[in-house]
Design an enzyme around this catalytic site. Structure first.
Site, PDB file in Angstrom:
ATOM      1  N   LYS A   1      34.018 -47.303   4.931  1.00 55.47           N
ATOM      2  CA  LYS A   1      34.728 -46.184   4.308  1.00 55.47           C
ATOM      3  C   LYS A   1      34.953 -46.443   2.821  1.00 55.47           C
ATOM      4  CE  LYS A   1      37.075 -44.902   8.626  1.00 55.47           C
ATOM      5  NZ  LYS A   1      38.368 -44.519   9.236  1.00 55.47           N
TER       6      LYS A   1
ATOM      7  N   TYR B   1      33.633 -35.684  11.969  1.00 56.81           N
ATOM      8  CA  TYR B   1      34.951 -35.761  12.604  1.00 56.81           C
ATOM      9  C   TYR B   1      35.288 -34.452  13.320  1.00 56.81           C
ATOM     10  CZ  TYR B   1      36.262 -40.253  10.440  1.00 56.81           C
ATOM     11  OH  TYR B   1      36.354 -41.587  10.074  1.00 56.81           O
TER      12      TYR B   1
ATOM     13  N   ARG C   1      40.029 -54.878  10.834  1.00 56.26           N
ATOM     14  CA  ARG C   1      41.238 -54.171  10.387  1.00 56.26           C
ATOM     15  C   ARG C   1      42.460 -55.089  10.424  1.00 56.26           C
ATOM     16  NH1 ARG C   1      39.863 -48.733  13.921  1.00 56.26           N
ATOM     17  NH2 ARG C   1      38.754 -47.525  12.325  1.00 56.26           N
TER      18      ARG C   1
ATOM     19  N   ASN D   1      41.614 -47.698   6.820  1.00 54.05           N
ATOM     20  CA  ASN D   1      41.305 -48.750   7.791  1.00 54.05           C
ATOM     21  C   ASN D   1      39.855 -49.236   7.728  1.00 54.05           C
ATOM     22  OD1 ASN D   1      40.101 -46.579   9.005  1.00 54.05           O
ATOM     23  ND2 ASN D   1      41.461 -46.496  10.762  1.00 54.05           N
TER      24      ASN D   1
ATOM     25  N   HIS E   1      34.510 -47.202  10.223  1.00 57.52           N
ATOM     26  CA  HIS E   1      34.374 -46.325  11.386  1.00 57.52           C
ATOM     27  C   HIS E   1      33.336 -46.917  12.323  1.00 57.52           C
ATOM     28  CE1 HIS E   1      33.635 -42.762  13.868  1.00 57.52           C
ATOM     29  NE2 HIS E   1      32.347 -43.073  13.752  1.00 57.52           N
TER      30      HIS E   1
ATOM     31  N   GLU F   1      26.461 -39.167  16.394  1.00 62.30           N
ATOM     32  CA  GLU F   1      26.801 -39.505  15.012  1.00 62.30           C
ATOM     33  C   GLU F   1      25.602 -40.103  14.263  1.00 62.30           C
ATOM     34  OE1 GLU F   1      30.272 -42.003  15.375  1.00 62.30           O
ATOM     35  OE2 GLU F   1      31.500 -40.354  16.158  1.00 62.30           O
TER      36      GLU F   1
HETATM   37  P1  DAT Z   1      39.015 -44.509  15.032  1.00 59.90           P
HETATM   38  O1  DAT Z   1      38.589 -44.485  13.586  1.00 59.90           O
HETATM   39  O2  DAT Z   1      39.611 -45.855  15.406  1.00 59.90           O
HETATM   40  O3  DAT Z   1      37.948 -44.056  15.974  1.00 59.90           O
HETATM   41  P2  DAT Z   1      40.242 -41.885  15.406  1.00 59.90           P
HETATM   42  O4  DAT Z   1      38.878 -41.380  15.758  1.00 59.90           O
HETATM   43  O5  DAT Z   1      41.352 -41.583  16.357  1.00 59.90           O
HETATM   44  O6  DAT Z   1      40.216 -43.471  15.158  1.00 59.90           O
HETATM   45  O7  DAT Z   1      40.661 -41.291  14.007  1.00 59.90           O
HETATM   46  C1  DAT Z   1      39.740 -41.227  12.927  1.00 59.90           C
HETATM   47  C2  DAT Z   1      40.410 -41.697  11.677  1.00 59.90           C
HETATM   48  O8  DAT Z   1      41.441 -40.774  11.317  1.00 59.90           O
HETATM   49  C3  DAT Z   1      41.115 -43.039  11.804  1.00 59.90           C
HETATM   50  O9  DAT Z   1      40.228 -44.121  11.532  1.00 59.90           O
HETATM   51  C4  DAT Z   1      42.200 -42.958  10.798  1.00 59.90           C
HETATM   52  C5  DAT Z   1      42.558 -41.484  10.791  1.00 59.90           C
HETATM   53  N1  DAT Z   1      43.701 -41.191  11.662  1.00 59.90           N
HETATM   54  C6  DAT Z   1      43.714 -41.202  13.023  1.00 59.90           C
HETATM   55  N2  DAT Z   1      44.910 -40.872  13.502  1.00 59.90           N
HETATM   56  C7  DAT Z   1      45.689 -40.624  12.418  1.00 59.90           C
HETATM   57  C8  DAT Z   1      47.036 -40.245  12.229  1.00 59.90           C
HETATM   58  N3  DAT Z   1      47.858 -40.016  13.252  1.00 59.90           N
HETATM   59  N4  DAT Z   1      47.494 -40.103  10.957  1.00 59.90           N
HETATM   60  C9  DAT Z   1      46.678 -40.306   9.899  1.00 59.90           C
HETATM   61  N5  DAT Z   1      45.385 -40.668   9.998  1.00 59.90           N
HETATM   62  C10 DAT Z   1      44.903 -40.828  11.237  1.00 59.90           C
HETATM   63 MG    MG Z   2      37.080 -42.184  16.270  1.00 60.75          MG
END
Ligand code: DAT
Ligand code: MG
Length: 151
Positions: free
Chosen positions: A10, A50, A103, A113, A116, A127
């Site tokens: 990222k 996303y 992380r 973080n 991805h 993806e």
């Molecule tokens: P991951 O990246 O571990 O697959 P995810 O798909 O649930 O997690 O979410 C995508 C990204 O969005 C994540 O890396 C960080 C951000 N994110 C997720 N939940 C969030 C939240 N509650 N508030 C802010 N950012 C969030």
């Molecule tokens: Mg995810």
């Protein structure tokens, strides 16, 4: 069984100069890069990638961050690649990620973080197809012995 997953380094990874160290962790695990590009996401790509999060409250912040500066997209091959990469990454929230994970060792903030990784083989297939044309994915044998004996 060897399969493939999508990794995005990222914007915070490139801004902090951590790309090499994060790639090394995946290589250390034995995973192989089969596709790689430096690029900048636009809003259309962020929405496509996303799709599951577009309606969520955090999507605005997430998408503005993801489009803010360049990323590195990689297709990574390995045994159970999606699960293996996610194990290396740690939890979504770096505060909950264990030391020893990317992380857990290098990030502090949920919105920043670093990496991805696709969350399943099905997500990985979807993806990877967003970020790479089939001809941009290269299959190759890694044979270090060959380089030693032919040198
Ligand atoms: P991951 O990246 O571990 O697959 P995810 O798909 O649930 O997690 O979410 C995508 C990204 O969005 C994540 O890396 C960080 C951000 N994110 C997720 N939940 C969030 C939240 N509650 N508030 C802010 N950012 C969030
Ligand atoms: Mg995810």
């Amino acid at each position: 069984m060897a399969d493939r997953t999508l990794v995005l380094l990222k914007p915070d990874t490139l801004q902090r100069g951590l790309a090499g160290r994060i790639i090394s962790r995946l290589e250390d695990r034995g995973m192989q890069i089969v596709g790689m590009k430096l690029m900048q996401m636009d809003m259309d790509l962020a929405k496509q990638h996303y799709a599951e999060h577009v309606e969520k409250g955090f999507f605005k912040g997430l998408s503005s961050f993801m489009t803010s500066s360049p990323i590195i997209a990689m297709a990574i091959e390995g045994n159970n690649a999606a699960a293996a990469v996610r194990a290396c990454m740690g939890e979504t929230d770096p505060q909950k990620s264990l030391p020893g994970t990317i992380r857990g060792d290098m990030a502090q903030d949920l919105g920043r973080n670093l990496i991805h990784g696709s969350d399943s083989p099905e997500s990985a297939a979807r993806e990877i197809a967003i970020f790479f044309k089939p001809e941009e994915l290269l299959s190759y044998e890694r044979d270090t012995q060959r380089w030693i004996t032919e040198a």
